[in-house]
Design an enzyme around this catalytic site. Structure first.
Site, mmCIF file in Angstrom:
data_model
loop_
_atom_site.group_PDB
_atom_site.id
_atom_site.type_symbol
_atom_site.label_atom_id
_atom_site.label_comp_id
_atom_site.label_asym_id
_atom_site.label_seq_id
_atom_site.Cartn_x
_atom_site.Cartn_y
_atom_site.Cartn_z
ATOM 1 N N CYS A 1 2.330 2.427 3.418
ATOM 2 C CA CYS A 1 2.772 2.807 4.883
ATOM 3 C C CYS A 1 3.741 3.600 5.034
ATOM 4 O O CYS A 1 4.657 3.560 4.405
ATOM 5 C CB CYS A 1 2.925 1.613 5.452
ATOM 6 N N CYS B 1 0.820 -1.119 0.072
ATOM 7 C CA CYS B 1 -0.018 -0.039 0.185
ATOM 8 C C CYS B 1 0.931 1.001 -0.061
ATOM 9 O O CYS B 1 1.842 1.259 -1.224
ATOM 10 C CB CYS B 1 -0.958 -0.047 1.156
#
Lengths: 203, 218
Positions: A109, A107
């Site tokens: 992070c 993703c």
């Protein structure tokens, strides 16, 4: 990325977001004033200066540096910079022989509480796809040339640990105060995609 | 959706890194509003961060690739609100007027307070670790249909436990609201050559955070 198509696509998004905010406001699910405060927090209050203060402290205080590398969460919390997306922190020290660099392939992070929200390139598909496989080529695009003798360590943030790179303190900064050092620490150096340079023109 | 488009590590063809300098936090006003709405709605606690990530991973691949970061967040927030009964699809698409009881929106302070109380995924439970620093491990070759945090590029590969980070929520179950299943997370060290073959520099390493349930002893 500057085609009319992109422009109209983003305008559609803009309209959709406005409609959603109106709907959520009408249903009492969001308060526009609260949204303003959240935007203000990340535009103006929480940003890479937090991380720069952690780095500068570590550069001037060997005991703090030791604590930071052993228990990043506690040391960063002592300065008040743990928080959402930065509750459990790990600090990685760059040296003349080891270069750490961070990514989130799944993703995006990122340690918000010390660096703010991530830059667009950090969230981009090329960075997420390439850093783990060809870190030296990616770092070259950022202007970082590493000798073969340097070990590159790529950290893929797959869990809720958040990583902060402690960059090398540049030679020639021995006379600078902690306060002055904060100003030379860049965001990218704390991700691992830059080295900290001496400020131009300084002796 | 585990083998989805979001699992990008090691893919080729995306081109150079789109580096910007001195860029704004948000590139358009709507990006900030999406970020803030996602935060404000997330604070209602109807779902957890793992379920939220899973919400993005379920996007159709072409849609994912054609959306920017905050467009993906918008899609996720809209869908999760419908899924969890905060909105109807018709309300969302403007096909019906908003109905139902009016809620009391959270203030910014309430939202920040809830974030402070739920910021860590660490679990204060005494769970025995399966491994210790220095142990050789093999990443399980798993392809669950739900959510997971084990990227394709390390499945079936061998690494070494670098350090134990303690006990955390397990995302694979948490994303599906099937419990926290607390277990240890370790930094696992892989050699670049073990992942990418003999052309990778022999001195380079990769570190990934792996839960006990992703690992077997070698």
């Amino acid at each position: 990325m500057s085609t009319e198509h992109d422009h109209s696509h983003l305008s559609d998004t803009d309209l959709r977001v406005r409609a959603l905010e109106s709907l959520l406001t009408e249903k009492g699910l969001v308060d526009p004033a609260a949204l303003d405060e959240i935007v203000d927090k990340y535009e103006n209050k929480v940003g890479p200066r937090n991380g720069a203060q952690v780095v500068a402290r570590a550069w001037v205080d060997p005991d703090f540096k030791k604590w930071l590398l052993e228990d990043g969460t506690a040391a960063i919390d002592s300065l008040g910079y743990t928080g959402t997306q930065g509750a459990d922190m790990v600090v990685l020290e760059n040296t003349s022989t080891v270069h750490n660099v961070t990514v989130c392939t799944l993703c995006s992070c990122y340690p918000w509480s010390v660096l703010g929200l991530p830059p667009a390139w950090y969230k981009s598909f090329p960075y997420r796809a390439r850093l783990v496989k060809e870190p030296r080529a990616v770092l070259q695009e950022f202007g970082v040339e590493l000798a073969d003798s340097v070990e590159v360590r790529v950290w893929d943030s797959t869990a809720e640990l958040r990583y902060l790179v402690l960059p090398e303190r540049p030679a020639g900064t021995e006379g600078m105060t902690e306060y002055q050092l904060v100003d030379i620490v860049t965001r990218n150096s704390m991700i691992g995609t830059e080295k900290v340079a001496m400020p131009a023109g300084d002796a | 959706m585990v083998d989805g488009i979001h699992d990008m590590g090691g893919m080729d063809g995306f081109g150079p890194i789109p580096i910007e300098y001195d860029e704004p936090v948000f590139h358009a006003e709507w990006e900030g509003r999406v970020y803030a709405m996602n935060t404000a709605i997330g604070a209602w606690g109807k779902w957890n961060i793992d379920a939220g990530r899973y919400g993005i991973e379920q996007m159709e691949p072409a849609h994912y690739l054609n959306s920017n970061y905050y467009q993906r967040w918008l899609h996720r927030t809209e869908n999760m609100m419908v899924e969890h009964g905060m909105l109807t699809r018709d309300e969302l698409e403007g096909d019906t007027a908003p109905s139902g009881p009016r809620n009391q929106a959270l203030t910014a302070e309430q939202i920040f307070e809830r974030q402070r109380n739920s910021k860590s995924a660490r679990v204060a439970e005494d769970v025995a670790p399966k491994f210790k620093a220095g142990d050789c491990v093999l990443v399980r070759n798993i392809h669950p249909k739900g959510h997971t945090r084990v990227p394709r590029y390390v499945r079936g590969r061998q690494g070494v436990i670098d350090r134990d980070h303690g006990v955390f929520i397990f995302p694979d179950t948490n994303a599906l609201f099937q419990g926290k299943k607390p277990q240890h997370i370790y930094s696992v060290r892989f050699s670049a050559q073990d992942l990418w073959g003999p052309d990778a520099p022999p001195q380079d390493k990769l570190y990934l955070d792996m839960w006990d349930d992703y690992l077997d002893a070698v």
